[in-house]
Design an enzyme around this catalytic site. Structure first.
Site, PDB file in Angstrom:
ATOM      1  N   PRO A   1      32.981 -45.191 -48.873  1.00  0.00           N
ATOM      2  CA  PRO A   1      32.047 -44.115 -48.563  1.00  0.00           C
ATOM      3  C   PRO A   1      32.398 -42.848 -49.328  1.00  0.00           C
ATOM      4  O   PRO A   1      33.566 -42.512 -49.498  1.00  0.00           O
ATOM      5  CB  PRO A   1      32.205 -43.921 -47.056  1.00  0.00           C
ATOM      6  CG  PRO A   1      33.543 -44.493 -46.734  1.00  0.00           C
ATOM      7  CD  PRO A   1      33.734 -45.622 -47.696  1.00  0.00           C
ATOM      8  N   GLU A   2      31.368 -42.171 -49.815  1.00  0.00           N
ATOM      9  CA  GLU A   2      31.568 -40.924 -50.536  1.00  0.00           C
ATOM     10  C   GLU A   2      31.252 -39.753 -49.610  1.00  0.00           C
ATOM     11  O   GLU A   2      30.995 -39.932 -48.417  1.00  0.00           O
ATOM     12  CB  GLU A   2      30.709 -40.924 -51.803  1.00  0.00           C
ATOM     13  CG  GLU A   2      31.077 -42.069 -52.747  1.00  0.00           C
ATOM     14  CD  GLU A   2      30.350 -42.018 -54.075  1.00  0.00           C
ATOM     15  OE1 GLU A   2      29.844 -40.943 -54.457  1.00  0.00           O
ATOM     16  OE2 GLU A   2      30.284 -43.066 -54.752  1.00  0.00           O
TER      17      GLU A   2
ATOM     18  N   LYS B   1      36.641 -36.585 -48.588  1.00  0.00           N
ATOM     19  CA  LYS B   1      36.216 -37.836 -47.950  1.00  0.00           C
ATOM     20  C   LYS B   1      37.004 -38.118 -46.669  1.00  0.00           C
ATOM     21  O   LYS B   1      37.024 -39.252 -46.180  1.00  0.00           O
ATOM     22  CB  LYS B   1      36.367 -38.996 -48.930  1.00  0.00           C
ATOM     23  CG  LYS B   1      35.571 -38.813 -50.222  1.00  0.00           C
ATOM     24  CD  LYS B   1      35.872 -39.920 -51.218  1.00  0.00           C
ATOM     25  CE  LYS B   1      35.246 -39.623 -52.566  1.00  0.00           C
ATOM     26  NZ  LYS B   1      35.554 -40.678 -53.568  1.00  0.00           N
TER      27      LYS B   1
ATOM     28  N   HIS C   1      37.702 -56.791 -35.195  1.00  0.00           N
ATOM     29  CA  HIS C   1      38.166 -55.754 -36.114  1.00  0.00           C
ATOM     30  C   HIS C   1      38.151 -54.364 -35.472  1.00  0.00           C
ATOM     31  O   HIS C   1      38.311 -53.360 -36.164  1.00  0.00           O
ATOM     32  CB  HIS C   1      37.319 -55.758 -37.390  1.00  0.00           C
ATOM     33  CG  HIS C   1      37.376 -57.058 -38.138  1.00  0.00           C
ATOM     34  ND1 HIS C   1      38.553 -57.598 -38.592  1.00  0.00           N
ATOM     35  CD2 HIS C   1      36.392 -57.923 -38.500  1.00  0.00           C
ATOM     36  CE1 HIS C   1      38.297 -58.748 -39.210  1.00  0.00           C
ATOM     37  NE2 HIS C   1      37.005 -58.969 -39.162  1.00  0.00           N
TER      38      HIS C   1
ATOM     39  N   ARG D   1      38.773 -54.514 -43.452  1.00  0.00           N
ATOM     40  CA  ARG D   1      39.738 -54.598 -44.554  1.00  0.00           C
ATOM     41  C   ARG D   1      41.007 -53.781 -44.291  1.00  0.00           C
ATOM     42  O   ARG D   1      41.994 -53.926 -44.994  1.00  0.00           O
ATOM     43  CB  ARG D   1      39.068 -54.138 -45.851  1.00  0.00           C
ATOM     44  CG  ARG D   1      37.879 -55.011 -46.247  1.00  0.00           C
ATOM     45  CD  ARG D   1      37.302 -54.568 -47.583  1.00  0.00           C
ATOM     46  NE  ARG D   1      36.184 -55.408 -47.974  1.00  0.00           N
ATOM     47  CZ  ARG D   1      34.915 -55.140 -47.746  1.00  0.00           C
ATOM     48  NH1 ARG D   1      34.588 -54.038 -47.085  1.00  0.00           N
ATOM     49  NH2 ARG D   1      33.960 -55.942 -48.145  1.00  0.00           N
TER      50      ARG D   1
ATOM     51  N   LYS E   1      39.907 -29.947 -72.029  1.00  0.00           N
ATOM     52  CA  LYS E   1      40.169 -31.328 -71.623  1.00  0.00           C
ATOM     53  C   LYS E   1      39.388 -32.301 -72.509  1.00  0.00           C
ATOM     54  O   LYS E   1      38.190 -32.122 -72.731  1.00  0.00           O
ATOM     55  CB  LYS E   1      39.768 -31.555 -70.155  1.00  0.00           C
ATOM     56  CG  LYS E   1      40.714 -30.921 -69.147  1.00  0.00           C
ATOM     57  CD  LYS E   1      40.357 -31.336 -67.736  1.00  0.00           C
ATOM     58  CE  LYS E   1      41.312 -30.739 -66.721  1.00  0.00           C
ATOM     59  NZ  LYS E   1      42.690 -31.233 -66.887  1.00  0.00           N
TER      60      LYS E   1
ATOM     61  N   ARG F   1      35.466 -48.843 -63.515  1.00  0.00           N
ATOM     62  CA  ARG F   1      34.287 -48.685 -62.668  1.00  0.00           C
ATOM     63  C   ARG F   1      33.025 -48.722 -63.516  1.00  0.00           C
ATOM     64  O   ARG F   1      33.006 -48.249 -64.647  1.00  0.00           O
ATOM     65  CB  ARG F   1      34.331 -47.355 -61.912  1.00  0.00           C
ATOM     66  CG  ARG F   1      35.520 -47.189 -60.995  1.00  0.00           C
ATOM     67  CD  ARG F   1      35.447 -45.856 -60.300  1.00  0.00           C
ATOM     68  NE  ARG F   1      36.607 -45.602 -59.465  1.00  0.00           N
ATOM     69  CZ  ARG F   1      36.754 -44.530 -58.705  1.00  0.00           C
ATOM     70  NH1 ARG F   1      35.798 -43.616 -58.672  1.00  0.00           N
ATOM     71  NH2 ARG F   1      37.836 -44.362 -57.972  1.00  0.00           N
TER      72      ARG F   1
END
Length: 299
Positions: free
Chosen positions: A2-3, A58, A106, A125, A168, A285
């Site tokens: 989740p973001e 987060k 769970h 998980r 950068k 990603r």
């Protein structure tokens, strides 16, 4: 994982049950999640009242009247089931896991409140975790000490972005995902913000700063689009991919507004653009972008 918009949606769903409520009982059904629970974890929570439920990047932080704060991280598959005495669910903000992932086996942490609400943490998980730290030490604790600016805060503006990225050579997408610079951005919303800004994800981050360190024109555009994408996603209740839905059983809706994320081969939605969405891999990603209107400048 989740973001920021999903975590903020969860916070809003938990707050009505938790804020102002006294923790009556905590049941731990295993000794650990990703990490072992803190020493005397249940004992330190029981009898405390939740003064505030906040979000940092987060993470969720529940500030307690004991002077400690409960830090909660959802990992990859963490979810909260919030139930009132009449059996109804609170909304909005929960995780929905397909099939066996969301089964009671769970359910690892159950918090019963004196107001009759029950909050159950389910994590198939077990990549999530919980910790307790002194509230006065929150900003300097190991979880937050190296975190960057909040993307929805007034502190993030074009001049700050230019200072963070000046000189950068790191690809722009990687720089935006660096939690030490900006805390809370994730893959989905970075892809979307870069597309809206017309910036190639492999552009050197330093290109958003002029030689004198002041912001390049696109820096202001990117900041505006980051805030817009996140704000819209929070309003939509987050994005449902595989693991996420709202606590009332309804799924988040922002995925219906994706312009590029997971839309390889689709036409670019930018007005006047004839390109299609492509995919590259950056840092392991998937990155989604328009191959026509997000062009990498020739150096």
């Amino acid at each position: 994982m989740p973001e920021l918009p999903e975590v903020e949606t969860v916070r809003r769903g938990l707050a009505p049950a938790m804020v102002g409520a006294r923790v009556a009982r905590v049941t731990l059904r295993r000794p650990n999640l990703r990490f072992p629970f803190p020493e005397r974890f249940a004992e330190r929570l029981e009898g405390t009242t939740v003064l505030e439920l906040a979000r940092r990047a987060k993470y969720l932080t529940a500030h307690l009247d004991s002077g400690e704060s409960l830090i909660l991280h959802l990992g990859m598959s963490g979810r909260f089931d919030v139930r009132l005495p009449d059996g109804s669910n609170l909304s909005p903000g929960d995780f929905y896991l397909e099939g066996a992932l969301g089964t009671p086996k769970h359910d690892h942490v159950v918090m019963a409140f004196a107001n009759g609400a029950t909050v159950t943490y389910n994590d198939a998980r077990r990549f999530g975790f919980m910790d307790l730290v002194a509230t006065r030490d929150l900003e300097t604790c190991r979880h937050f000490a190296s975190m960057g600016v909040e993307p929805l805060s007034d502190a993030l503006d074009a001049p700050l972005l230019a200072r963070l990225f000046a000189r950068k050579i790191t690809p722009l997408k990687a720089a935006l995902l660096d939690q030490r610079l900006i805390a809370g951005l994730g893959n989905i919303y970075v892809c979307e913000a870069l597309h809206r800004s017309g910036l190639h994800p492999a552009l050197p981050a330093g290109a958003l700063a002029k030689p004198d360190g002041s912001p390049a024109p696109k820096a202001k555009t990117l900041v505006k689009e980051i805030k817009a994408v996140l704000t819209e996603a929070v309003a939509a209740g987050g994005s449902t991919l595989r693991d996420y839905a709202r606590p009332d059983g309804e799924r988040g809706a922002f995925q219906h507004g994706f312009r590029v994320y997971d839309r390889v081969g689709h036409a670019c939605p930018t007005k006047g653009c004839t390109g299609r969405v492509g995919r590259i891999v950056q840092g392991g990603r998937s990155t989604f972008f328009c191959e026509t209107c997000q062009v990498l400048p020739v150096r």
